[in-house]
Motif scaffolding. Structure first.
Motif, PDB file in Angstrom:
ATOM      1  N   PRO A  47      35.619  50.300  30.578  1.00 55.54           N
ATOM      2  CA  PRO A  47      36.708  51.182  31.032  1.00 55.54           C
ATOM      3  C   PRO A  47      36.671  51.350  32.548  1.00 55.54           C
ATOM      4  O   PRO A  47      36.089  52.288  33.081  1.00 55.54           O
ATOM      5  CB  PRO A  47      36.414  52.498  30.305  1.00 55.54           C
ATOM      6  N   ILE A  48      37.274  50.421  33.240  1.00 53.32           N
ATOM      7  CA  ILE A  48      37.241  50.403  34.701  1.00 53.32           C
ATOM      8  C   ILE A  48      38.609  50.756  35.266  1.00 53.32           C
ATOM      9  O   ILE A  48      39.616  50.768  34.553  1.00 53.32           O
ATOM     10  CB  ILE A  48      36.819  49.013  35.223  1.00 53.32           C
ATOM     11  N   ASP A  49      38.656  51.032  36.553  1.00 52.24           N
ATOM     12  CA  ASP A  49      39.910  51.294  37.255  1.00 52.24           C
ATOM     13  C   ASP A  49      40.669  49.975  37.372  1.00 52.24           C
ATOM     14  O   ASP A  49      40.260  49.077  38.104  1.00 52.24           O
ATOM     15  CB  ASP A  49      39.609  51.873  38.641  1.00 52.24           C
ATOM     16  N   GLU A  50      41.758  49.852  36.626  1.00 45.29           N
ATOM     17  CA  GLU A  50      42.465  48.571  36.563  1.00 45.29           C
ATOM     18  C   GLU A  50      43.051  48.159  37.915  1.00 45.29           C
ATOM     19  O   GLU A  50      43.119  46.966  38.243  1.00 45.29           O
ATOM     20  CB  GLU A  50      43.571  48.623  35.510  1.00 45.29           C
ATOM     21  N   THR A  51      43.461  49.155  38.726  1.00 44.10           N
ATOM     22  CA  THR A  51      44.030  48.832  40.042  1.00 44.10           C
ATOM     23  C   THR A  51      42.972  48.264  40.967  1.00 44.10           C
ATOM     24  O   THR A  51      43.191  47.235  41.631  1.00 44.10           O
ATOM     25  CB  THR A  51      44.667  50.084  40.671  1.00 44.10           C
ATOM     26  N   LEU A  52      41.803  48.900  41.011  1.00 46.06           N
ATOM     27  CA  LEU A  52      40.723  48.399  41.852  1.00 46.06           C
ATOM     28  C   LEU A  52      40.255  47.019  41.386  1.00 46.06           C
ATOM     29  O   LEU A  52      39.990  46.130  42.204  1.00 46.06           O
ATOM     30  CB  LEU A  52      39.545  49.380  41.847  1.00 46.06           C
ATOM     31  N   ALA A  53      40.170  46.854  40.071  1.00 38.10           N
ATOM     32  CA  ALA A  53      39.753  45.556  39.533  1.00 38.10           C
ATOM     33  C   ALA A  53      40.761  44.468  39.905  1.00 38.10           C
ATOM     34  O   ALA A  53      40.385  43.355  40.283  1.00 38.10           O
ATOM     35  CB  ALA A  53      39.591  45.644  38.020  1.00 38.10           C
ATOM     36  N   ALA A  54      42.051  44.786  39.808  1.00 40.89           N
ATOM     37  CA  ALA A  54      43.094  43.809  40.160  1.00 40.89           C
ATOM     38  C   ALA A  54      43.030  43.466  41.641  1.00 40.89           C
ATOM     39  O   ALA A  54      43.170  42.295  42.026  1.00 40.89           O
ATOM     40  CB  ALA A  54      44.473  44.364  39.801  1.00 40.89           C
ATOM     41  N   PHE A  55      42.819  44.479  42.495  1.00 44.83           N
ATOM     42  CA  PHE A  55      42.686  44.217  43.927  1.00 44.83           C
ATOM     43  C   PHE A  55      41.490  43.305  44.204  1.00 44.83           C
ATOM     44  O   PHE A  55      41.553  42.408  45.053  1.00 44.83           O
ATOM     45  CB  PHE A  55      42.516  45.530  44.696  1.00 44.83           C
ATOM     46  N   ALA A  56      40.390  43.550  43.505  1.00 41.04           N
ATOM     47  CA  ALA A  56      39.189  42.732  43.709  1.00 41.04           C
ATOM     48  C   ALA A  56      39.443  41.278  43.311  1.00 41.04           C
ATOM     49  O   ALA A  56      39.056  40.339  44.025  1.00 41.04           O
ATOM     50  CB  ALA A  56      38.029  43.309  42.897  1.00 41.04           C
ATOM     51  N   ILE A  57      40.114  41.087  42.175  1.00 45.35           N
ATOM     52  CA  ILE A  57      40.410  39.732  41.707  1.00 45.35           C
ATOM     53  C   ILE A  57      41.376  39.031  42.651  1.00 45.35           C
ATOM     54  O   ILE A  57      41.165  37.865  43.032  1.00 45.35           O
ATOM     55  CB  ILE A  57      40.976  39.779  40.273  1.00 45.35           C
ATOM     56  N   ASP A  58      42.441  39.730  43.053  1.00 40.13           N
ATOM     57  CA  ASP A  58      43.403  39.133  43.987  1.00 40.13           C
ATOM     58  C   ASP A  58      42.732  38.786  45.311  1.00 40.13           C
ATOM     59  O   ASP A  58      42.981  37.724  45.897  1.00 40.13           O
ATOM     60  CB  ASP A  58      44.572  40.096  44.238  1.00 40.13           C
ATOM     61  N   GLY A  59      41.873  39.699  45.796  1.00 39.06           N
ATOM     62  CA  GLY A  59      41.203  39.436  47.065  1.00 39.06           C
ATOM     63  C   GLY A  59      40.288  38.233  46.984  1.00 39.06           C
ATOM     64  O   GLY A  59      40.263  37.393  47.893  1.00 39.06           O
ATOM     65  N   MET A  60      39.549  38.120  45.891  1.00 41.05           N
ATOM     66  CA  MET A  60      38.661  36.982  45.697  1.00 41.05           C
ATOM     67  C   MET A  60      39.442  35.670  45.705  1.00 41.05           C
ATOM     68  O   MET A  60      39.040  34.685  46.347  1.00 41.05           O
ATOM     69  CB  MET A  60      37.914  37.131  44.369  1.00 41.05           C
ATOM     70  N   CYS A  61      40.555  35.661  44.998  1.00 47.04           N
ATOM     71  CA  CYS A  61      41.365  34.437  44.912  1.00 47.04           C
ATOM     72  C   CYS A  61      42.133  34.166  46.213  1.00 47.04           C
ATOM     73  O   CYS A  61      42.103  33.049  46.746  1.00 47.04           O
ATOM     74  CB  CYS A  61      42.347  34.533  43.749  1.00 47.04           C
ATOM     75  N   ASN A  62      42.815  35.178  46.727  1.00 45.49           N
ATOM     76  CA  ASN A  62      43.702  34.970  47.864  1.00 45.49           C
ATOM     77  C   ASN A  62      42.964  34.559  49.132  1.00 45.49           C
ATOM     78  O   ASN A  62      43.515  33.836  49.971  1.00 45.49           O
ATOM     79  CB  ASN A  62      44.513  36.243  48.145  1.00 45.49           C
ATOM     80  N   TRP A  63      41.722  35.012  49.283  1.00 47.36           N
ATOM     81  CA  TRP A  63      40.997  34.730  50.527  1.00 47.36           C
ATOM     82  C   TRP A  63      40.648  33.255  50.670  1.00 47.36           C
ATOM     83  O   TRP A  63      40.221  32.794  51.725  1.00 47.36           O
ATOM     84  CB  TRP A  63      39.735  35.578  50.605  1.00 47.36           C
ATOM     85  N   ILE A  64      40.888  32.471  49.610  1.00 49.09           N
ATOM     86  CA  ILE A  64      40.596  31.043  49.655  1.00 49.09           C
ATOM     87  C   ILE A  64      41.371  30.352  50.773  1.00 49.09           C
ATOM     88  O   ILE A  64      40.924  29.339  51.324  1.00 49.09           O
ATOM     89  CB  ILE A  64      40.891  30.386  48.281  1.00 49.09           C
ATOM     90  N   TRP A  65      42.529  30.893  51.133  1.00 48.39           N
ATOM     91  CA  TRP A  65      43.321  30.255  52.181  1.00 48.39           C
ATOM     92  C   TRP A  65      42.586  30.251  53.523  1.00 48.39           C
ATOM     93  O   TRP A  65      42.865  29.409  54.388  1.00 48.39           O
ATOM     94  CB  TRP A  65      44.688  30.932  52.334  1.00 48.39           C
ATOM     95  N   LYS A  66      41.602  31.148  53.688  1.00 53.08           N
ATOM     96  CA  LYS A  66      40.862  31.213  54.943  1.00 53.08           C
ATOM     97  C   LYS A  66      39.749  30.174  55.028  1.00 53.08           C
ATOM     98  O   LYS A  66      39.401  29.725  56.122  1.00 53.08           O
ATOM     99  CB  LYS A  66      40.237  32.605  55.118  1.00 53.08           C
ATOM    100  N   TRP A  67      39.196  29.784  53.904  1.00 51.19           N
ATOM    101  CA  TRP A  67      38.028  28.914  53.974  1.00 51.19           C
ATOM    102  C   TRP A  67      38.172  27.575  53.254  1.00 51.19           C
ATOM    103  O   TRP A  67      37.430  26.640  53.532  1.00 51.19           O
ATOM    104  CB  TRP A  67      36.786  29.636  53.427  1.00 51.19           C
ATOM    105  N   TYR A  68      39.133  27.450  52.353  1.00 48.85           N
ATOM    106  CA  TYR A  68      39.252  26.195  51.603  1.00 48.85           C
ATOM    107  C   TYR A  68      39.912  25.125  52.468  1.00 48.85           C
ATOM    108  O   TYR A  68      40.947  25.362  53.094  1.00 48.85           O
ATOM    109  CB  TYR A  68      40.079  26.410  50.333  1.00 48.85           C
ATOM    110  N   ARG A  69      39.297  23.951  52.498  1.00 47.54           N
ATOM    111  CA  ARG A  69      39.847  22.825  53.249  1.00 47.54           C
ATOM    112  C   ARG A  69      39.931  21.613  52.329  1.00 47.54           C
ATOM    113  O   ARG A  69      38.914  21.011  52.005  1.00 47.54           O
ATOM    114  CB  ARG A  69      38.972  22.504  54.461  1.00 47.54           C
ATOM    115  N   PRO A  70      41.127  21.257  51.875  1.00 45.67           N
ATOM    116  CA  PRO A  70      41.266  20.140  50.933  1.00 45.67           C
ATOM    117  C   PRO A  70      40.825  18.821  51.560  1.00 45.67           C
ATOM    118  O   PRO A  70      40.972  18.606  52.761  1.00 45.67           O
ATOM    119  CB  PRO A  70      42.773  20.134  50.626  1.00 45.67           C
ATOM    120  N   GLY A  71      40.278  17.964  50.733  1.00 49.38           N
ATOM    121  CA  GLY A  71      39.894  16.639  51.201  1.00 49.38           C
ATOM    122  C   GLY A  71      38.640  16.593  52.042  1.00 49.38           C
ATOM    123  O   GLY A  71      38.369  15.598  52.708  1.00 49.38           O
TER     124      GLY A  71
END
Length: 251
Positions: free
Chosen positions: A163-187
């Motif tokens: 039973p967790i705070d769904e908003t905080l959990a969603a922010f954490a998941i989005d942040g984990m995924c979205n931040w990939i644009w800063k460090w992921y380099r294809p190829g």
């Protein structure tokens, strides 16, 4: 006034072949615009420059887009709308919440990798969009967040998630995924999106799953509980199998 007369000079295509050509050219224009916006910023690109990028005259580009705002609406809005439609489809399945969340993260990370420049541009320069386009784009992003929270809420109600705070959990998941644009380099020898998604979902689910989801202690004897446990252990097997494969390759 020049732009109005440019638009009037070019009539809409009538034939089916013309419609296909229009669709292809519109896609070329949006891709070219996204590239130019990425390198020069949203405010630093004119319609004439976009037209030149795809070999059109300034007059001809208005055959496909009525204005610069119309072009921006399609560059950002069409892409975001497609993202939300796919997210709705995942959230609307009959799978358990943990399986939905894994599928959601896999889809989102693959989309990020496939549209890395566009994502980066949206994070950096969203404030430069015209107000109407920005509001529509933000509304679509909010719906995306709502769908993540919906999946988490379902997991909590089914006692698959703590039973967790769904908003905080969603922010954490989005942040984990979205931040990939800063460090992921294809190829550049990086991991594929599916493998990143597997690792991320493993981390998230290990932190969110109830103790009853990982052991039989306290597990209710209903079908939903059994399915949830099977889904969890199937993911654990996939995760550890992928880790074993990586270790074998590195020997």
């Amino acid at each position: 006034m020049t732009e109005v007369s440019d638009q009037a000079d070019v009539g809409p295509a009538k034939s089916a072949g013309g419609s296909v050509r229009n669709s292809v050219m519109r896609e070329r224009i949006t891709e070219a615009a996204a590239r130019l916006f990425q390198t020069r910023g949203i405010s630093g690109v004119t319609m004439q420059e976009v037209a030149a990028e795809v070999g059109l005259s300034k007059a001809s580009i208005y055959h496909y887009y009525q204005s610069r705002d119309d072009l921006l609406r399609h560059v950002f809005g069409d892409w975001a709308r497609g993202e939300v439609e796919r997210a709705r489809a995942i959230a609307g399945t009959d799978e358990d919440a943990a399986t939905k969340l894994t599928a959601f993260m896999r889809f989102h990370l693959n989309s990020l990798v496939d549209h890395l420049d566009l994502y980066g541009l949206s994070f950096r320069e969203e404030g430069q969009l015209p107000a109407e386009v920005r509001n529509e784009f933000r509304a679509l992003k909010r719906e995306h967040d709502v769908l993540v929270r919906q999946i988490i809420r379902q997991g909590v109600e089914a006692r698959i998630f703590e039973p967790i705070d769904e908003t905080l959990a969603a922010f954490a998941i989005d942040g984990m995924c979205n931040w990939i644009w800063k460090w992921y380099r294809p190829g550049r020898g990086g991991k594929p999106a599916d493998e990143i998604a597997e690792t991320f979902s493993h981390l998230v689910l290990r932190g969110m799953m109830t103790s009853a989801s990982t052991t039989t202690t306290g597990w209710t004897e209903d079908l939903q509980g059994i399915d949830g446990q099977l889904a969890y252990h199937a993911r654990e097997i996939r995760h550890h199998t992928s880790q074993i494969e990586l270790l074998l390759k590195s020997r």
